[in-house]
Design a protein around this motif. Structure first.
Motif, PDB file in Angstrom:
ATOM      1  N   SER A 112      -1.729  12.838   8.790  1.00 10.60           N
ATOM      2  CA  SER A 112      -2.516  12.328   7.670  1.00 10.60           C
ATOM      3  C   SER A 112      -2.615  13.444   6.637  1.00 10.60           C
ATOM      4  N   SER A 139      -4.090  13.016   3.719  1.00  8.05           N
ATOM      5  CA  SER A 139      -5.156  12.679   2.775  1.00  8.05           C
ATOM      6  C   SER A 139      -6.297  13.685   2.704  1.00  8.05           C
ATOM      7  N   SER A 144       0.248   9.122   6.909  1.00  7.58           N
ATOM      8  CA  SER A 144      -0.680   8.453   6.003  1.00  7.58           C
ATOM      9  C   SER A 144      -0.820   9.296   4.734  1.00  7.58           C
ATOM     10  N   HIS A 162      -2.967   8.789   1.576  1.00  6.26           N
ATOM     11  CA  HIS A 162      -4.052   7.971   1.028  1.00  6.26           C
ATOM     12  C   HIS A 162      -4.731   8.714  -0.116  1.00  6.26           C
ATOM     13  N   LEU A 163      -4.816   8.046  -1.261  1.00  6.20           N
ATOM     14  CA  LEU A 163      -5.510   8.593  -2.438  1.00  6.20           C
ATOM     15  C   LEU A 163      -4.909   9.899  -2.950  1.00  6.20           C
ATOM     16  N   THR A 193       4.831   4.145   7.802  1.00  3.96           N
ATOM     17  CA  THR A 193       3.992   5.072   7.034  1.00  3.96           C
ATOM     18  C   THR A 193       3.183   4.289   6.016  1.00  3.96           C
ATOM     19  N   GLY A 194       2.010   4.800   5.666  1.00  5.33           N
ATOM     20  CA  GLY A 194       1.163   4.115   4.703  1.00  5.33           C
ATOM     21  C   GLY A 194       0.964   4.908   3.427  1.00  5.33           C
ATOM     22  N   PHE A 195       1.258   4.262   2.299  1.00  2.23           N
ATOM     23  CA  PHE A 195       0.951   4.802   0.986  1.00  2.23           C
ATOM     24  C   PHE A 195      -0.125   3.897   0.396  1.00  2.23           C
ATOM     25  N   GLU A 196      -1.352   4.373   0.351  1.00  2.00           N
ATOM     26  CA  GLU A 196      -2.456   3.573  -0.150  1.00  2.00           C
ATOM     27  C   GLU A 196      -3.137   4.300  -1.310  1.00  2.00           C
ATOM     28  N   GLU A 197      -3.236   3.582  -2.438  1.00  3.36           N
ATOM     29  CA  GLU A 197      -3.937   4.077  -3.627  1.00  3.36           C
ATOM     30  C   GLU A 197      -3.418   5.436  -4.087  1.00  3.36           C
ATOM     31  N   CYS A 198      -2.110   5.593  -4.062  1.00  8.42           N
ATOM     32  CA  CYS A 198      -1.469   6.838  -4.494  1.00  8.42           C
ATOM     33  C   CYS A 198      -0.889   6.682  -5.892  1.00  8.42           C
ATOM     34  N   ASN A 230      -0.807   1.074  -5.294  1.00  6.77           N
ATOM     35  CA  ASN A 230      -0.207   2.324  -5.776  1.00  6.77           C
ATOM     36  C   ASN A 230       0.281   2.168  -7.211  1.00  6.77           C
TER      37      ASN A 230
END
Length: 188
Positions: free
Chosen positions: A79, A81, A100, A102-103, A119-124, A144
């Motif tokens: 992670s 983040s 991860s 994130h942000l 894999t997670g791309f959140e709010e990037c 994103n």
């Protein structure tokens, strides 16, 4: 193994430390180091290179990565983040699966020849990001900024335009047909 809190232009070969706390690395190289399951706390990496390293399942807390390159490295289950701003990393021929992001501000980030699975791309902010020849199987993109990002040579992505700003992003066929799978339609 690390006896100081400040290193400049050092080369570290086959290090295996698992606890790195408040260490500043400037223009350093890490070669074949095993940092799997390591705890990095308040570390700063500036103009550093990791070559054939394993950072899988490492914990990164309040770390800074500025102009850092990972080459042929294994980075599973991380992670990112909790890293500080000025996050400027390049991944080349790496396995960064089950990560991860994130942000994070990932503008102009470069992902090259890498496996980016689950894999997670959140709010990037991924504006102008380059995904060159990457496998993005089961990777999730949610809320994103993907403006002007380049996915032309990558495969197995499924990005929902309803939940991402994809203005002027670049894709190629046949992979771009994956967008049609998001609609309740039948294609014959």
């Amino acid at each position: 193994m690390f006896e100081s809190n400040d290193y400049w232009e050092e080369e570290f070969i086959e290090y295996k430390d698992k606890k790195l706390n408040s260490i500043y690395f400037d223009n350093c190289s890490f070669i074949r180091c095993d940092f799997s399951r390591a705890n990095f706390n308040n570390c700063k990496f500036t103009e550093c290179t990791f070559i054939n390293c394993d950072l899988s399942l490492s914990t990164l807390t309040n770390c800074t990565f500025n102009d850092v390159s990972f080459d042929n490295s294994k980075l599973l289950g991380i992670s990112w983040s909790k890293c500080k701003d000025n996050f400027d990393v390049k991944f080349n021929s790496c396995n960064i699966s089950q990560n991860s992001f994130h942000l994070l501000d990932l503008r102009q980030m470069k992902f090259i020849n890498s496996l980016i699975k689950d894999t997670g791309f959140e709010e990037c902010n991924l504006e102008h990001a380059l995904f060159e020849n990457c496998n993005l199987e089961h990777t999730v993109f949610v809320n994103n900024n993907l403006k002007k990002s380049n996915f032309e040579t990558s495969k197995n992505y499924l990005i929902d335009p309803k939940y991402n700003n994809m203005s002027n992003a670049q894709f190629s066929l046949p992979e771009a047909l994956s967008f049609l799978s998001l609609f309740p339609i039948k294609i014959k």
